[in-house]
Design a protein around this motif. Sequence first.
Motif, mmCIF file in Angstrom:
data_model
loop_
_atom_site.group_PDB
_atom_site.id
_atom_site.type_symbol
_atom_site.label_atom_id
_atom_site.label_comp_id
_atom_site.label_asym_id
_atom_site.label_seq_id
_atom_site.Cartn_x
_atom_site.Cartn_y
_atom_site.Cartn_z
ATOM 1 N N ASP A 107 159.222 -70.877 -0.444
ATOM 2 C CA ASP A 107 157.583 -70.248 -1.324
ATOM 3 C C ASP A 107 157.560 -69.634 0.120
ATOM 4 O O ASP A 107 156.935 -70.364 0.280
ATOM 5 C CB ASP A 107 157.754 -71.074 -1.779
ATOM 6 C CG ASP A 107 158.504 -71.164 -3.428
ATOM 7 O OD1 ASP A 107 159.192 -71.081 -3.832
ATOM 8 O OD2 ASP A 107 157.999 -72.440 -3.592
ATOM 9 N N ASP A 116 153.374 -63.050 -2.471
ATOM 10 C CA ASP A 116 154.285 -64.181 -2.851
ATOM 11 C C ASP A 116 156.016 -63.792 -2.530
ATOM 12 O O ASP A 116 155.953 -62.601 -3.316
ATOM 13 C CB ASP A 116 154.454 -64.848 -3.662
ATOM 14 C CG ASP A 116 152.412 -64.986 -4.090
ATOM 15 O OD1 ASP A 116 152.044 -65.343 -2.968
ATOM 16 O OD2 ASP A 116 151.494 -65.511 -4.840
ATOM 17 N N GLN A 171 159.702 -65.326 -3.352
ATOM 18 C CA GLN A 171 160.416 -66.900 -3.468
ATOM 19 C C GLN A 171 161.843 -66.785 -2.794
ATOM 20 O O GLN A 171 162.297 -65.785 -3.812
ATOM 21 C CB GLN A 171 159.672 -67.101 -4.504
ATOM 22 C CG GLN A 171 160.582 -68.475 -4.997
ATOM 23 C CD GLN A 171 159.862 -68.764 -6.551
ATOM 24 O OE1 GLN A 171 160.230 -68.538 -7.418
ATOM 25 N NE2 GLN A 171 159.003 -70.618 -6.514
#
Length: 843
Positions: free
Chosen positions: A203, A351, A353
């Motif tokens: 992450d 973000d 992931q």
Amino acid sequence: MNAFFETLPKNSCAAETAIGVASVTVIEKQALGLTQLAVPVFNLPPAPGEPARFGFTAKGAPVVIDTEVDTENGYRVFAEVRNATQVADFLSSNVILWGSPSDPRHDSSRGWECTNRFPSEGLGPCERPSGLKEVAFLRQPVSCVTPLDFGAEIEPWNVPLGSVIESATFNGGTMSGCNQVPFDPTVGASPGSNQAGGPSGLDFQLEMPIAGLLDPSFKAAEGQAKKVEVILPQGMTVNPSQAEGLGACSPSQYAQETASSPSGQGCPDAAKVGTVQVKTPLLEEEVKGSLYVAEPYDNPFNSLLAIYMVAKVPERGILVKQAGKVALDPVSGQIVTTFDELPQIPFETFDVQFFEGNRAPLVMPPTCGDYQIVTKFTPWSASNPFNPLPSEIVERVSPFTVDQGSNGGPCPSGTPPFNPGFTAGTENNAAGSYSPFNARLTRNDDEQEFTSFSMKLPKGVIGKIAGIPFCPDIGIAAARARTGPSGGQEELDSPSCPAASQIGRTLVGAGVGPELSYAPGKIYLAGPYLGSKLSIVAIATAKVGPFDLGNVVIRQALRVDPNTAEVTSDGAGGDPIPHILQGIVVHARDIRVFIDRPEFVLNPTNCERMTAAASILSSGNQLANVSSPFQAADCASLGLKPKLSIQLLGGTKRTAKPRLKAVFTARKGDANLNRAQVTLPRSEFLEQAHIRTVCTRVQFNAGGGNGEQCPKGAVYGKAKATSPLLDETLSGPVFLRSSNHELPDLVAALHSPRADINLVGRIDSVNGGIRTTFEGVPDAPVTKFTLEMQGGKKGLIVNSTDICKGEHHAKVSLKGQNGRRYEFNPVVKPKCGGKKGKGGKGK
């Protein structure tokens, strides 16, 4: 004039939606000539698939300015007026968009009520709309070395569609004051697992301050990164397990990605390894997308590993595409991922992931402890973002801890264990029959890795190499040289070794976690290697999923014990099992060997319990000796009834020393011999006076062994053997060799280009007769064996009587590998008649 402007058609857009003003000159045909209008420019609701839309109305004619973002051209914004109206005769227009629409300086031009005013009207000041948001509408670039280039194209109505007859470019110079632009990113990066050596995702959260963009009290909005470099700690490597079933995105597929293309229409879903989500103050919607594995060596970096980021806002026509390079250290496998030439577009959060699970793309460090993920930023605001000063590179550290062992157990301490698993055996264990032979080597994630192994087959498990050519050294070298981007595929398409030399195949499972990636290979018979007459070479194509790492070539000496015929594949001194290939740590955990050439591996004819044994060396230099039980079946069904003829050639009179010739002929389908004892008739005595030179055991084993350095005087005969396992006949001298008994041993040192065998017989005397016992005969099929002993001056046999008188029988006692016994008394046949010398002249 005022009355004229009051009659102009207007739209109903509110004053607070004004973002600029347009000065439009039209041709007024009602006697007024040229008329210049000042009209407000409004922020309009965008059409589906459009990031923004602006417009104004001039003399009742609406003018709509559509926009788009060009992903392939630095995310530039294009504004376009399509199908301009012909209701009004526009002569010129000057459109001004306000950088900060809430700035009070624009109040005098805001909306319909504040444009086209004249001092003579005596009107009061324009009222500033209440609740006007003080948010910037435009932001300048943050690079002071990138020129501000503008372009324009005009296409009139009176030319064929698509014919641009006028274009122009404008250079607005470069920016200044970049050293005053703040840049203070916040990074949070953490793996999805805390287990040592286990599979893991990742992450990555990047936050950029946006107060300067939203708060008018700030002098400048925050800058953006031109380059982001993410450095994972040593020990955190690529997981080979992810390759199984993984796809890759080709350049053409990447190019097919559009803002509205559905999932899988461009980059395939099988190439997806993660998700991305971006929040920007420029849009109400979040930008969402995926991370894809790029086609190896067919990507912008011509690298083994690369990543494509594809994110979209379909309803706004926004498409974000960015390629990232993944560099792997060839020695340690450390991963460095770099995204360069990033757009100068402000965002609030970014973000990323990477997927978790058994086929997660990463492997955690092998030991517990504290680690750091380092992220380095080169801002566009650097004095030269293409070659920044070290002080201008911003570094952020994200710590994480590995505090669990494999499968959630306690952290490993000290040297990791090494307890490999090993199984081996033939598929069909029927005695004396041909059958594929399989072996398997395994280890757990938390154990040391394999470095090399040697395997010793059970006695009597032997290969038929007759008719099989060697893979030439030049072919093995060619396989090793296939290290390029398609080396593995080249080996699959055109094997380096001839198909006739293939004896089996391999399947190697690599990776961590319960699901591995498997790479196929082939095993070939090869020639002399490391002092052995035979070798085997395994050529595995390290091609799994989209990745081609070339070939893994492992060659081992194939040693045949000359006393027992036991076969050993000797990894000592040969090629090691690779730990890392082109920066990818292999993590080999499941090695399967299939020797499956038809009628190659032959089962023993001995059904005693035995073992296949392996010696395995670990990456920590720890040796594990393991074994797997083996037992042939149905040995009792095999018979034992060979033939043996014995001749005495030369002198037949008493005291003569004739030559001896014994011919053993096996019956097809019988068990192989385990023990053979031959007692000559009492008509023959041992001539001990002729036992002169004897080869010592040290001499016999010196050099290449098998009597290579025995003195010539120790030779007392010769022997040869024919086996269906070999093309060539085994042949060689018969020595007298020192032993632990009263008399020396009789040793037939048999040689061929592919194997050496020693047949050892113990000589003693029973009731005055000569007895020779061959114990521990190798469990290998022999069609015919011939033993010839010299006569005359080197003869070891002397007649005690005239052997042409009467019949003289030998006593033969045989024992098969299956325990079956067979005894008979063949006649020892002299060569009677003709001239015979007293001493004989046999050689």
